[in-house]
Write a protein that holds these residues in place. Structure first.
Motif, PDB file in Angstrom:
ATOM      1  N   ALA A 125      84.017  19.852  47.893  1.00  0.00           N
ATOM      2  CA  ALA A 125      83.141  19.962  46.717  1.00  0.00           C
ATOM      3  C   ALA A 125      83.669  21.029  45.760  1.00  0.00           C
ATOM      4  O   ALA A 125      83.599  20.876  44.533  1.00  0.00           O
ATOM      5  N   VAL A 126      84.225  22.115  46.299  1.00  0.00           N
ATOM      6  CA  VAL A 126      84.812  23.170  45.456  1.00  0.00           C
ATOM      7  C   VAL A 126      86.145  22.679  44.871  1.00  0.00           C
ATOM      8  O   VAL A 126      86.433  22.916  43.691  1.00  0.00           O
ATOM      9  N   LYS A 127      86.912  21.960  45.671  1.00  0.00           N
ATOM     10  CA  LYS A 127      88.164  21.388  45.137  1.00  0.00           C
ATOM     11  C   LYS A 127      87.847  20.473  43.952  1.00  0.00           C
ATOM     12  O   LYS A 127      88.547  20.481  42.936  1.00  0.00           O
ATOM     13  N   LEU A 129      85.688  20.755  41.817  1.00  0.00           N
ATOM     14  CA  LEU A 129      85.328  21.535  40.627  1.00  0.00           C
ATOM     15  C   LEU A 129      86.526  22.345  40.102  1.00  0.00           C
ATOM     16  O   LEU A 129      86.379  23.142  39.180  1.00  0.00           O
ATOM     17  N   SER A 130      87.692  22.157  40.727  1.00  0.00           N
ATOM     18  CA  SER A 130      88.859  22.997  40.405  1.00  0.00           C
ATOM     19  C   SER A 130      89.886  22.225  39.584  1.00  0.00           C
ATOM     20  O   SER A 130      89.874  20.997  39.541  1.00  0.00           O
ATOM     21  N   ASP A 131      90.799  22.976  38.951  1.00  0.00           N
ATOM     22  CA  ASP A 131      91.867  22.327  38.174  1.00  0.00           C
ATOM     23  C   ASP A 131      93.130  22.122  39.008  1.00  0.00           C
ATOM     24  O   ASP A 131      93.776  21.085  38.919  1.00  0.00           O
ATOM     25  N   ILE A 132      93.478  23.154  39.766  1.00  0.00           N
ATOM     26  CA  ILE A 132      94.696  23.072  40.589  1.00  0.00           C
ATOM     27  C   ILE A 132      94.416  23.756  41.928  1.00  0.00           C
ATOM     28  O   ILE A 132      93.833  24.841  41.964  1.00  0.00           O
ATOM     29  N   ILE A 133      94.839  23.122  43.008  1.00  0.00           N
ATOM     30  CA  ILE A 133      94.733  23.745  44.343  1.00  0.00           C
ATOM     31  C   ILE A 133      96.066  24.440  44.630  1.00  0.00           C
ATOM     32  O   ILE A 133      97.109  24.055  44.094  1.00  0.00           O
ATOM     33  N   LEU A 306      90.880  14.876  44.806  1.00  0.00           N
ATOM     34  CA  LEU A 306      92.272  14.426  44.901  1.00  0.00           C
ATOM     35  C   LEU A 306      93.109  14.932  43.713  1.00  0.00           C
ATOM     36  O   LEU A 306      94.266  15.326  43.883  1.00  0.00           O
ATOM     37  N   LYS A 307      92.498  14.925  42.518  1.00  0.00           N
ATOM     38  CA  LYS A 307      93.266  15.293  41.310  1.00  0.00           C
ATOM     39  C   LYS A 307      93.898  16.688  41.394  1.00  0.00           C
ATOM     40  O   LYS A 307      95.102  16.826  41.187  1.00  0.00           O
ATOM     41  N   ARG A 311      97.882  17.658  41.649  1.00  0.00           N
ATOM     42  CA  ARG A 311      98.542  18.602  40.699  1.00  0.00           C
ATOM     43  C   ARG A 311      99.324  19.640  41.486  1.00  0.00           C
ATOM     44  O   ARG A 311     100.423  20.014  41.129  1.00  0.00           O
ATOM     45  N   MET A 312      98.706  20.146  42.541  1.00  0.00           N
ATOM     46  CA  MET A 312      99.404  21.128  43.385  1.00  0.00           C
ATOM     47  C   MET A 312     100.713  20.539  43.914  1.00  0.00           C
ATOM     48  O   MET A 312     101.763  21.177  43.831  1.00  0.00           O
TER      49      MET A 312
END
Ligand code: 13P
Ligand code: SF4
Length: 316
Positions: A125-127, A129-133, A306-307, A311-312
């Protein structure tokens, strides 16, 4: 290892696990912090980034993940059509727990101009909401690719965040989370060890506190620490990360001495991750036999998470 599951039946878990693996075309992926007997029968042992890559590329029909929940969840996000089994669903992570999705959402909303780079030790759920892991292996490389005028917020590990600010010179906004294992290492006791073993190099995971990292001869992810001990010419190391990694270090360099970094309290197992250690050979056997516990996820969260993971992988 032969153990008694109940009073009548004796089971050779190792043998049974290998049979089940072959029979179901499963792959066993294990993190370096797992018990050594689990590491020894895994198909692949690695750090968070390597395990994610393996989960994406495997040809196996079933992924059995010997690690913690966020790692198995990442495997599921990257291989959504395959069952991903985790021997104990309670195998969480204090960093992931320190960053509940609703609070992280509010944090992001307060800083809408910031790009969110989030450590892989967080929930799906936090991933989402994130742009890049990122992981501790690739965080520096990823941050260095962000334009200099773009503000960054980094969650959830405060210590890794502080370390990255120093390494990259970027002024990031930090979430205040820590790992219960890495923050218990005692600087005072490590100084004592350094006095006792003056030739030993201190090697540390970047989740450790600032004061300890400042004393370290080498800082890196689990894989990088292992690599360092293989290539470096010293014969002795004080290892400031979860003690499970020492199994691979000893295997790779049997002639070297590895001293686990001591926690503040005497006679505790605080340098063991209690979540990682919830997985046992017996639970691994049972989960492969029963096809559960299995990671299940909300489809929308899976696709959103996944997005930033993709990106990572592109950026690292
Ligand atoms: P690595 O990616 O370095 O293996 O770290 C995972 C972790 O949970 C460290 O505590
Ligand atoms: Fe999480 Fe710390 Fe355990 Fe790693 S060692 S899985 S960061 S609690």
């Amino acid at each position: 290892m032969i153990s008694t599951l109940n009073t009548e039946v004796e089971i050779d878990y190792r043998d049974e696990i290998l049979k089940l693996k072959k029979g179901s075309n499963a792959v066993i992926l294990a993190h370096y912090y797992q018990e050594s007997e689990i590491q020894d029968l895994a198909d692949f042992v690695g750090d968070s980034l390597e395990l994610a890559r393996r989960a994406k590329s495997t040809n196996a029909d079933i992924i059995v993940f010997a690690g913690v929940h966020f790692m198995a969840e990442t495997a599921k996000i990257l291989s959504p059509h395959k069952p991903v089994l985790l021997p104990d669903l309670e195998a969480g992570c204090s960093l992931a727990d320190s960053c509940p999705a609703p609070l992280f959402k509010a944090f992001r909303e307060k800083h809408p101009d910031h790009v969110a780079i989030t450590y892989i030790n967080c929930t799906a759920a936090v991933k989402a909401l994130s742009d890049i892991i990122c992981t501790s292996s690739n965080a520096e490389k990823i941050i260095n690719q962000i334009p200099k005028d773009q503000p960054i917020l980094f969650a959830p590990d405060r210590n890794l965040g502080k370390y990255l600010i120093k390494k990259t010179g970027r002024d990031m906004l930090l979430w205040d989370g820590t790992c219960i294992v890495h923050e218990t290492f005692s600087e005072r006791k490590i100084i004592d060890l350094q006095t006792e073993y003056p030739d030993a190099k201190l090697i540390a995971h970047p989740e450790c506190e600032d004061a300890l990292l400042n004393r370290a001869d080498y800082i890196g992810s689990t894989s990088k620490l292992l690599q360092f001990t293989k290539e470096d010419s010293s014969l002795s190391y004080i290892v400031a990360t979860e003690v499970g990694i020492i199994h691979q270090m000893k295997k790779a360099s049997p002639h070297k001495n590895f001293i686990p970094a001591p926690p503040e309290k005497n006679n505790c197992n605080c340098n063991e991750c209690p979540y990682m250690k919830l997985n046992t050979l017996e639970k691994l056997y049972l989960c492969m036999k029963n096809g559960k516990p299995e990671i299940t996820m909300d489809k929308e969260i899976l696709l959103k998470a996944l997005k930033p993971i993709e990106r990572m992988l592109e950026m690292s």
